[in-house]
Every structure is written in C-alpha cells, then in structure tokens.
Motif scaffolding. Sequence first.
Motif: not given
Length: 182
Positions: A81-88, A140-150
């Motif tokens: 997993x790599x945080x996005x700028x906004x998420x971080x 075991x999921x790609x936590x970069x691929x799943x996007x959750x609306x804020x």
Amino acid sequence: MKSIENSVLIAQLENRVEAHLKESIESFQNLDEGLLLKPASNGGWSIAQCLEHLNTYSRYYLPAIQKGLANQRKKGTNLQFKSSYLGAYFTQLMEPKEKMSKMKAFKDHSPVVELDAYTVVAEFIEHQETLLKLLKASVATDMNAIRIPISITRLIRLKLGDVYQFLTAHNERHIVQARRNV
C-alpha cells in the motif's frame, strides 16, 4: 511516500483499533450516565458526544468499505500500500498531537447534546469490532485499487488504506479528547 506491506499496515491499525476497543470497554462502558453526558470543563464535547461524533463517521465509512470490498473483482495482486498525497494529508491532520488544534465538525457529524449515553458507547464498541473484521478481510486485497468516497463530498475518493488510516487516527483523536473528561 513509502509503500508498506498490507499485512504490516493492517497489523498496525488492528493494534490501534484494539486499544480503542479496550479503552472504550474499560473506561467508558461502565461510567455513570451523568459523567458520559457531562460537557468538558473547557466547554467542549462530553464523552458521549465525542463517541457519537465518531459513530457518525462509522455509520458512513463502514458500509462504504464493505461495499468496496464486496465490489472488488478479484483478490489483490498488489499487496503493497502507498498512501496518496491527499490521504496522507487527511490522516496527518487527524493524528493526535501534544497540542491539538480545534476543528469545526461538519454539520452532518456534529453531535447533539441530548444523547442516550449507553447506546452511544455500545454502538461505538460495535463499530470498532466491525472495523477490526474489515481490516482482517483487507489483508489480501489491493488497498490502492479500492476507492471510497469521503463523507463530506462524494467527488473525492480515497484509497482504502488511506480511509483506514484516517478513521483510526480520527478515532484516536476523539478518544484522547473524551479521556480528558474522565
């Protein structure tokens, strides 16, 4: 921003959530209702209001996470997993600090004064247990691929790992606030 293995990130988050759960059960669950509803001496929220504020976020994010996990087409092949700028940024904003700045809660997340304190605490505990289950289901999921609306605008979508980090930091911030009222 550095990447981190899902299993390492999930273990870190589980430790924090388990600590929140333990504190809620040991410190808040058996408090007198009057203490749970007593406003902070500085005019801030009561313990129940702090927890209700967190409940409003859990009511939005936990079902959104469940939906994101359910809609994932296949198990993740990228388990880094790599945080996005906004998420971080959002996560760092919420992390408890020695001297925390006051923030105005969004209208949908502002708790009322009149609350059923015991129901609020029970719901918070239930949400933490659900969060732990969701974390376990995400290893075991790609936590970069799943996007959750804020919650404040559906136009911004954060990576699942960022949402988990934000929620955990936000919970801790308000548990620290509630702890000051005990």
